[in-house]
Design a protein around this motif. Sequence first.
Motif, PDB file in Angstrom:
ATOM      1  N   GLY A 178      30.495  17.661  75.358  1.00  0.00           N
ATOM      2  CA  GLY A 178      30.892  16.257  75.395  1.00  0.00           C
ATOM      3  C   GLY A 178      30.555  15.642  76.737  1.00  0.00           C
ATOM      4  O   GLY A 178      29.806  16.217  77.532  1.00  0.00           O
ATOM      5  N   ASP A 179      31.133  14.501  77.000  1.00  0.00           N
ATOM      6  CA  ASP A 179      30.828  13.750  78.214  1.00  0.00           C
ATOM      7  C   ASP A 179      32.100  13.426  78.996  1.00  0.00           C
ATOM      8  O   ASP A 179      33.159  13.195  78.414  1.00  0.00           O
ATOM      9  N   ARG A 180      31.959  13.401  80.318  1.00  0.00           N
ATOM     10  CA  ARG A 180      33.008  12.971  81.243  1.00  0.00           C
ATOM     11  C   ARG A 180      34.300  13.773  81.111  1.00  0.00           C
ATOM     12  O   ARG A 180      35.388  13.241  81.262  1.00  0.00           O
ATOM     13  N   ASN A 181      34.185  15.069  80.855  1.00  0.00           N
ATOM     14  CA  ASN A 181      35.356  15.939  80.796  1.00  0.00           C
ATOM     15  C   ASN A 181      35.563  16.603  82.147  1.00  0.00           C
ATOM     16  O   ASN A 181      34.614  16.902  82.854  1.00  0.00           O
ATOM     17  N   HIS A 182      36.824  16.837  82.481  1.00  0.00           N
ATOM     18  CA  HIS A 182      37.158  17.592  83.692  1.00  0.00           C
ATOM     19  C   HIS A 182      37.895  18.842  83.240  1.00  0.00           C
ATOM     20  O   HIS A 182      38.965  18.755  82.634  1.00  0.00           O
ATOM     21  N   VAL A 183      37.300  20.006  83.516  1.00  0.00           N
ATOM     22  CA  VAL A 183      37.884  21.273  83.096  1.00  0.00           C
ATOM     23  C   VAL A 183      38.197  22.091  84.342  1.00  0.00           C
ATOM     24  O   VAL A 183      37.297  22.428  85.116  1.00  0.00           O
ATOM     25  N   ASP A 184      39.483  22.400  84.534  1.00  0.00           N
ATOM     26  CA  ASP A 184      39.929  23.232  85.641  1.00  0.00           C
ATOM     27  C   ASP A 184      40.178  24.632  85.089  1.00  0.00           C
ATOM     28  O   ASP A 184      41.205  24.886  84.466  1.00  0.00           O
ATOM     29  N   ALA A 185      39.220  25.516  85.280  1.00  0.00           N
ATOM     30  CA  ALA A 185      39.343  26.909  84.829  1.00  0.00           C
ATOM     31  C   ALA A 185      39.337  27.841  86.039  1.00  0.00           C
ATOM     32  O   ALA A 185      38.858  28.976  85.962  1.00  0.00           O
ATOM     33  N   GLU A 186      39.876  27.370  87.163  1.00  0.00           N
ATOM     34  CA  GLU A 186      39.878  28.181  88.376  1.00  0.00           C
ATOM     35  C   GLU A 186      40.717  29.447  88.228  1.00  0.00           C
ATOM     36  O   GLU A 186      40.478  30.427  88.917  1.00  0.00           O
ATOM     37  N   ASP A 187      41.692  29.426  87.325  1.00  0.00           N
ATOM     38  CA  ASP A 187      42.530  30.600  87.094  1.00  0.00           C
ATOM     39  C   ASP A 187      42.045  31.414  85.901  1.00  0.00           C
ATOM     40  O   ASP A 187      42.790  32.237  85.366  1.00  0.00           O
ATOM     41  N   ALA A 188      40.816  31.183  85.462  1.00  0.00           N
ATOM     42  CA  ALA A 188      40.272  31.890  84.301  1.00  0.00           C
ATOM     43  C   ALA A 188      39.123  32.802  84.713  1.00  0.00           C
ATOM     44  O   ALA A 188      38.409  32.521  85.672  1.00  0.00           O
ATOM     45  N   ASP A 189      38.967  33.875  83.967  1.00  0.00           N
ATOM     46  CA  ASP A 189      37.809  34.756  84.092  1.00  0.00           C
ATOM     47  C   ASP A 189      36.951  34.501  82.862  1.00  0.00           C
ATOM     48  O   ASP A 189      37.400  34.717  81.734  1.00  0.00           O
ATOM     49  N   VAL A 190      35.715  34.045  83.076  1.00  0.00           N
ATOM     50  CA  VAL A 190      34.852  33.619  81.984  1.00  0.00           C
ATOM     51  C   VAL A 190      33.591  34.469  81.979  1.00  0.00           C
ATOM     52  O   VAL A 190      32.905  34.574  82.998  1.00  0.00           O
ATOM     53  N   ASP A 191      33.288  35.065  80.821  1.00  0.00           N
ATOM     54  CA  ASP A 191      32.032  35.809  80.714  1.00  0.00           C
ATOM     55  C   ASP A 191      30.862  34.833  80.610  1.00  0.00           C
ATOM     56  O   ASP A 191      29.922  34.911  81.380  1.00  0.00           O
ATOM     57  N   VAL A 192      30.917  33.903  79.642  1.00  0.00           N
ATOM     58  CA  VAL A 192      29.833  32.947  79.436  1.00  0.00           C
ATOM     59  C   VAL A 192      30.406  31.538  79.430  1.00  0.00           C
ATOM     60  O   VAL A 192      31.300  31.228  78.631  1.00  0.00           O
ATOM     61  N   LEU A 193      29.910  30.691  80.320  1.00  0.00           N
ATOM     62  CA  LEU A 193      30.271  29.274  80.367  1.00  0.00           C
ATOM     63  C   LEU A 193      29.113  28.493  79.767  1.00  0.00           C
ATOM     64  O   LEU A 193      28.000  28.548  80.279  1.00  0.00           O
ATOM     65  N   GLN A 194      29.379  27.785  78.649  1.00  0.00           N
ATOM     66  CA  GLN A 194      28.354  26.991  77.979  1.00  0.00           C
ATOM     67  C   GLN A 194      28.741  25.521  78.094  1.00  0.00           C
ATOM     68  O   GLN A 194      29.841  25.148  77.698  1.00  0.00           O
ATOM     69  N   ILE A 195      27.815  24.713  78.608  1.00  0.00           N
ATOM     70  CA  ILE A 195      28.073  23.286  78.797  1.00  0.00           C
ATOM     71  C   ILE A 195      26.973  22.506  78.105  1.00  0.00           C
ATOM     72  O   ILE A 195      25.797  22.795  78.287  1.00  0.00           O
TER      73      ILE A 195
END
Length: 193
Positions: A98-115
Amino acid sequence: MRLPTARARGAAALSTLVATALLLTGCLSIAIPDDDPDVVVTPEPGSPAPSPDDASTQRAEPAEPTDTVVCDASGAVITGEGHRVRVTGTCAVLEVSGDRNHVDAEDADVDVLQIAGQDNEIEVGSVRAITLAGNDNEVDARSGAAALELAGDNNEIDLSGRLEGGIVRGNDNEIDADGTGPVIQEGQDNDVG
């Protein structure tokens, strides 16, 4: 009768592609029945899919205070425009579409981030791989990444660790990392380093 715009047809095609990929990889998405689904959380593999009225389905409303999504091993999907979402936990896949989203995943462990989209801001704790398709996105990771695949213009990715390798297609992208492996560049005025 009005025909759908090219953007609407493209969004529909992208949604279909993403849904197919999730089904093929074993991640069943729980869609929220609405003209503008916002946050879709995927269940544990093998667990029954909750109904759309199930309270465990989490949704972020535009311009509301930040909602929290607890990611599990199967991952999470955030779709829509103008949302503020906080993600915690361990995600196999965190997808932001999508557009203009703010995602705070600083406390997450992510294998694959897809944007996929434009003008998204994503902050992530640790990430192994980043796939980005779109323009004017910002990603800030408190780790390095094993792989990067970027297609678009004017994107900014800041890694606190090393980028092992990847490919950058597009123009005027900036990738800042504490060292890089081989990165293929296709485009003009990209800054990788």
